[in-house]
Design a protein around this motif. Structure first.
Motif, short mmCIF file in Angstrom:
data_model
loop_
_atom_site.label_atom_id
_atom_site.label_comp_id
_atom_site.label_asym_id
_atom_site.label_seq_id
_atom_site.Cartn_x
_atom_site.Cartn_y
_atom_site.Cartn_z
N UNK A 155 -1.03 8.70 -35.42
CA UNK A 155 -1.48 7.55 -34.63
C UNK A 155 -2.41 6.66 -35.46
N UNK A 156 -1.92 6.34 -36.67
CA UNK A 156 -2.60 5.41 -37.59
C UNK A 156 -3.97 5.92 -38.00
N UNK A 157 -4.12 7.24 -38.09
CA UNK A 157 -5.40 7.84 -38.46
C UNK A 157 -5.18 8.74 -39.66
N UNK A 158 -6.11 8.70 -40.61
CA UNK A 158 -6.01 9.58 -41.77
C UNK A 158 -7.40 9.93 -42.26
N UNK A 159 -7.50 11.08 -42.90
CA UNK A 159 -8.73 11.50 -43.56
C UNK A 159 -8.56 11.20 -45.04
N UNK A 160 -9.49 10.42 -45.59
CA UNK A 160 -9.40 10.03 -47.00
C UNK A 160 -10.58 10.64 -47.74
N UNK A 161 -10.33 11.69 -48.48
CA UNK A 161 -11.37 12.37 -49.24
C UNK A 161 -11.14 12.14 -50.72
N UNK A 162 -11.72 11.05 -51.24
CA UNK A 162 -11.51 10.77 -52.65
C UNK A 162 -12.41 11.65 -53.51
N UNK A 163 -11.86 12.08 -54.63
CA UNK A 163 -12.58 12.88 -55.62
C UNK A 163 -12.29 12.29 -56.99
N UNK A 164 -13.05 12.71 -57.98
CA UNK A 164 -12.80 12.27 -59.35
C UNK A 164 -12.53 13.50 -60.20
N UNK A 165 -11.39 13.52 -60.86
CA UNK A 165 -10.94 14.66 -61.66
C UNK A 165 -10.84 14.23 -63.12
#
Length: 415
Positions: A161-171
């Motif tokens: 329903x147009x929802x997302x969890x965005x967990x950005x990390x740096x690798x």
């Protein structure tokens, strides 16, 4: 600043009192390269480092620059409706889907047209050496089309329903292949868990009886109880056997990872359950049963959690996105569990859990007291009365209580 669009309000707000703008002259020539990679992502990802290293050397030699390098994995490609450019896609695509395992899109720019062309050709050669294929756009119209798929990344949540969890990390770039494999490992586990749940619900459907029946193809009467009972017993045995196989794969996923990743082993409802069920329940009288199996599959699949990656490949900032239905509590809990594993994976690879989007309240539980101390000290110094975002990103505040405990943060920092 409450309600002001584009302003993040999860940390210590500040006020801009002055600014200096540096205006750069646009390069005379730009070529956009679209690189499609097939096979295993772990074999293709090292090309990112190779391209960046080459372009850094090229900048010193000829002044040609890599102005951007963006990455999309196969789940993003599916979400944006990516049209594969390679003619070998159907033969080599990911899992028979016709999609590459990853795509890189980058701009190569400079004032010397020949130098830009030579650098672009070398970038294409690097892709070719990694089971990739490269395509080049020169005109503004063609370049815009190449970049259009990258701009559609919000489409990743279209099936929820147009929802997302965005967990950005740096690798670290040299370890990006390990991160990609780690995310794929989590995805395989999540997929198997979802399929096992589907098998459980399918068994419950068959075992509770009172199945939907219609009239036979050549007769006017409903099939006899004896005829139905035999078919149901056969269906139950089938589902139990497949479920046992999937459970074994889940338990032994570490040792079977490569086979599952390459689809040598593939948990498929269509081939392993649906097709045999169609043979068991052949005939118009049993259409209602097959239709209900399809409904159950669709309902359970809607709650499947999976992780998709797109990254700013030049600096290792990875947007790790999990589409979820915000009204599905179980799905949200599974996604939160996956986030914990993502944070642990990033740390294990010497990465950091903050990226382009910084640290928000959802990441607070994954920070140790030692990591949070510099911010808390700065906050106490510049805002002793707590006028800016009172309590945000501080231990023992009403905000931190909502996302995790101090002990959870310490444990996560050790993973």
């Amino acid at each position: 600043m409450s309600g002001l669009p584009g302003i993040q309000k999860e940390g210590c707000d500040g006020l801009i009192t002055s600014a200096r703008w540096i205006v750069h002259k646009m390069p005379a020539h730009t070529r956009t390269a679209c690189l499609e990679f097939f096979g295993n992502a772990k074999d293709a990802v090292p090309s990112i480092v190779e391209i960046i290293d080459f372009m850094k050397a090229e900048q010193s030699r000829s002044g040609v620059l890599l102005a951007g390098l963006e990455h999309l994995d196969d789940r993003y490609l599916k979400a944006v409706g990516y049209a594969t450019k390679s003619k070998r896609a159907q033969a080599l695509g990911a899992g028979g889907s016709g999609l590459p395992k990853m795509v890189l899109i980058g701009d190569i720019v400079g004032d010397d047209q020949d130098a830009v062309a030579r650098a672009t050709s070398e970038v294409i050669r690097i892709a070719n050496s990694r089971s990739g294929e490269g395509f080049v756009a020169i005109s503004p119209e063609a370049r815009k089309k190449f970049w259009l798929d990258r701009k559609r990344t919000a489409a990743i949540s279209k099936h929820t329903n147009a929802f997302k969890i965005n967990e950005d990390v740096v690798i670290p770039l040299p370890r990006m292949a390990e991160y990609t494999d780690g995310i794929e490992h989590i995805n395989i586990e999540l997929s198997l868990r979802n399929k096992i749940k589907f098998a459980d619900e399918l068994l419950a459907f068959f075992e509770r009886g009172n199945l939907p029946l219609g009239k036979g193809d050549d007769a006017q009467d409903i099939p006899s109880a004896e005829l139905l009972e035999g078919r149901v017993s056969e269906a139950i045995a089938l589902v139990k056997n497949v479920r046992a196989l999937w459970k074994d794969w889940l338990v032994t996923v570490d040792e079977k990872f490569e086979q599952l990743q390459n689809h040598e082993l593939r948990a498929s409802w269509k081939t392993q359950i649906r097709s045999p069920l169609r043979n068991i329940f052949s005939g118009g009288a049993f259409k209602g049963i097959l239709d209900e199996c399809q409904v159950i599959h669709k309902r359970v699949l809607k709650g499947r959690v999976w992780i998709a990656l797109h990254m700013h490949a030049g600096d290792g900032n990875v947007h790790t996105n999990i589409p979820v239905n915000s009204d599905d509590y179980e799905m949200l809990q599974t996604a939160h569990e996956a986030v914990g594993r993502i944070m642990a994976l990033a740390r294990r690879l010497d990465g950091v859990i903050s990226g382009e989007h910084g640290i928000g309240i959802t990441k607070l539980e994954f920070l140790s007291d030692e990591e949070l101390a510099p911010f808390a000290n700065y906050k106490a110094k510049v805002d002793p009365e707590g006028r800016f975002n009172k309590g945000k990103l501080l231990r023992n505040s009403e905000h931190s209580a909502q996302v995790g405990t101090n002990e959870n943060a310490k444990n996560a920092s050790k993973m």
